[in-house]
Design an enzyme around this catalytic site. Sequence first.
Site, PDB file in Angstrom:
ATOM      1  N   SER A 252       8.692 -16.983  -7.327  1.00 11.82           N
ATOM      2  CA  SER A 252       9.101 -16.352  -8.626  1.00 11.82           C
ATOM      3  C   SER A 252      10.418 -15.327  -8.321  1.00 11.82           C
ATOM      4  O   SER A 252      10.462 -14.794  -7.093  1.00 11.82           O
ATOM      5  CB  SER A 252       7.989 -15.345  -8.921  1.00 11.82           C
ATOM      6  OG  SER A 252       7.861 -14.016  -8.302  1.00 11.82           O
ATOM      7  N   LYS A 253      11.005 -15.063  -9.131  1.00 15.79           N
ATOM      8  CA  LYS A 253      12.355 -14.269  -9.169  1.00 15.79           C
ATOM      9  C   LYS A 253      11.910 -12.827  -8.795  1.00 15.79           C
ATOM     10  O   LYS A 253      12.618 -12.370  -7.764  1.00 15.79           O
ATOM     11  CB  LYS A 253      12.907 -14.268 -10.580  1.00 15.79           C
ATOM     12  CG  LYS A 253      13.989 -14.980 -10.817  1.00 15.79           C
ATOM     13  CD  LYS A 253      14.966 -14.621 -12.012  1.00 15.79           C
ATOM     14  CE  LYS A 253      15.034 -15.669 -12.998  1.00 15.79           C
ATOM     15  NZ  LYS A 253      15.661 -15.174 -14.303  1.00 15.79           N
ATOM     16  N   ARG A 254      10.657 -12.315  -9.175  1.00 19.59           N
ATOM     17  CA  ARG A 254      10.539 -10.956  -8.499  1.00 19.59           C
ATOM     18  C   ARG A 254      10.562 -10.738  -7.202  1.00 19.59           C
ATOM     19  O   ARG A 254      10.891  -9.767  -6.663  1.00 19.59           O
ATOM     20  CB  ARG A 254       9.272 -11.026  -9.212  1.00 19.59           C
ATOM     21  CG  ARG A 254       8.927  -9.444  -9.757  1.00 19.59           C
ATOM     22  CD  ARG A 254       7.652  -9.285 -10.615  1.00 19.59           C
ATOM     23  NE  ARG A 254       6.797 -10.519 -10.664  1.00 19.59           N
ATOM     24  CZ  ARG A 254       5.701 -10.401 -10.041  1.00 19.59           C
ATOM     25  NH1 ARG A 254       5.437  -9.768  -8.960  1.00 19.59           N
ATOM     26  NH2 ARG A 254       5.114 -11.676 -10.193  1.00 19.59           N
ATOM     27  N   GLY A 256      12.357 -12.535  -5.128  1.00 15.63           N
ATOM     28  CA  GLY A 256      13.687 -12.346  -4.738  1.00 15.63           C
ATOM     29  C   GLY A 256      14.157 -13.697  -4.299  1.00 15.63           C
ATOM     30  O   GLY A 256      15.286 -14.234  -4.391  1.00 15.63           O
TER      31      GLY A 256
END
Length: 475
Positions: A252-254, A256
Site C-alpha cells: 500500500s501507498k501508506r 511507502g
Amino acid sequence: MVVRTRFAPSPTGFIHVGSVYAAMLDYAFAKKHQGQFVLRIEDTDQKRLVKGAEERIYQGLEWLGLIPDESPKHGGPYGPYRQSERLEIYQKYARELVEKGHAYYCFCSPERLEKIRQEQKKKNQVPMYDRCCRRISLAEAQKRLARGERAVIRMKIPDNEKIVVPDLLRGEIVFDSRMIDDQVLIKSDGFPTYHLAVVVDDHLMKITHVVRGEEWLPSAPKHVLLYRYFGWKMPVLIHTPTLRNPDKSKLSKRQGHTSLDWYREQGFLPEALLNFLALLGWSHPEEKEIFSFDEFIKVFDLKDVSPIGPVFDLKKLEWMNGVYIRQKSDQELIGLLKPFLPQMTPEQISQAAPLIKERIRKLIEAADLLEFVWRRVDYDPEFLLQRGVTREQAREMLLKTKEIIEAVGVDNSEELQQKLLELIARKQWNTGAFFMVFRIAICGKKITPPIIESLPLLGHQEVLARLSLALEKLA
Ligand code: GLU
C-alpha cells in the site's frame, strides 16, 4: 510471428511497482523473442491526469533500462501512442459496432442512472444499467443525435452466456455474462473508456501478448466480446498476480513502497530491483538468486511465471541490493552516491565510498553513516561511557588519543592504528570499548565506517577539535 508487448500506463502520478513488474516481463519477453516493446500512454480518463506524470514514466523506464522500441517519445509505425490523440479512431470503431448491432446509443441522464443504482442498492442487487436504451432503434437514435441530444455508446453484453477468458498462467476463466454491465465504450464527451481503447489499440498496434496486473482480469470478458464483435484475433493474455507484503496484505501507498520513485530515492539499484522482481513468481532453473537481467531474458519463459500472489519481501530486496552495491567498482559507487550526499565534496565521496561499500544495503544509508563528515552530531556525555567504561577511563582514553594524533596526524592510518594499539596494550584497556568511546567522540554515533580510516575525511584539526569537545563534555 513477431512478438510485440506493451506497457500501457495511465499518467496518473506515479508508477506502481506492480506495473513495473508487468513492464519488466513485457520487456523481457519481447527481447527474448527479438520482438518489440511498446509504451502506450492511456490518458483517456482526463479527470485523473497528473501533470508531469508522462515524463516520470519515461524517466522510470529509462532508469530501469526498459527502453521502449515505440512510444509517444520514440515514435514508431503504429502511432500515435498517446490515446488522447486517437479519439477519432475509437469513435470510428465504436460506430462500426453500433452498425453491426453490437453496441447502441444510450441517452439516459446521469440522474436516471443514479436513481437506478440507488434502487438496486436498496434491493441488494449489483448496480447495473437496466438496458433501457437498447430498445431504441438506430434510426431513432440517429434522429435524437441529430437534434443535439447527448449520448454514450454502450456495448451489448449477451443475456446469458458463459464467457471464457483464456489466460496463459491461469488457464480458462469462465465469467457469467449476467454479471457484466453493458459497458460504456464512448463517453458523452467523445472520449473512449479504457475497454474500447485498449482493445482497439492492442489490435491496431499488433500486440501479441498483453501482460497486466490481475486487477484487470474482471475486465477481460468485455475485451473477449469486443474481439469477437470486431472479428479480431485475441492477443495472449497474462494477468500477473497482485504483489503482497509478507503478512499477505496488499502493498500500500501508506507503507511507502508502491511507487517506483521510492525505490530510486532509497537508493535501490535498478539491476537489483529487476533481479528481485524476476524472482517474485519464478525461480531460476539452477536456483540462482543473483543473476543479470540479460540472463533472465535468456532463461525465463512467461508461461513459467506463477499466478499465485508472490510475497514482496523488502528485506530480501535490501539484501540483494547490498550484493549489487558490493559488485560495483569504487568508481561506479562514487558516481551512484553523489546524489545521496549533496553535503560532501567529490573528493570526500571518493574517499568515503570504499569505506562504506560493505556496510550499506541502500544508497540512502550512506547519508546516515557519513553524517559526521558534514556535521558535529551532538550526544550526551553518558553516551561516551560504553561497555562499562568509567568517566575517568574515557577521559584518559581520549586525552592519550589526542596526544598521539597531535604527534602523528590522521592521514597515515596504519601508523595511527599501531600507536593506538600500543596504547591500549600498555593501559590494558578493552580494545572494543576503547574504539567505541573514540568513535562516539568523533562521530556521535555507534555505527560508522571504520573509524581510523574515516579520520582523513575530517582532517587533523577537526579531529582534534572533536576530541577536545568530548573531553569538555566529560570534564
Ligand atoms: N491503463 C491501464 C493501467 O493504467 C492499463 C491496463 C492494461 O495493461 O490493459 O494500468
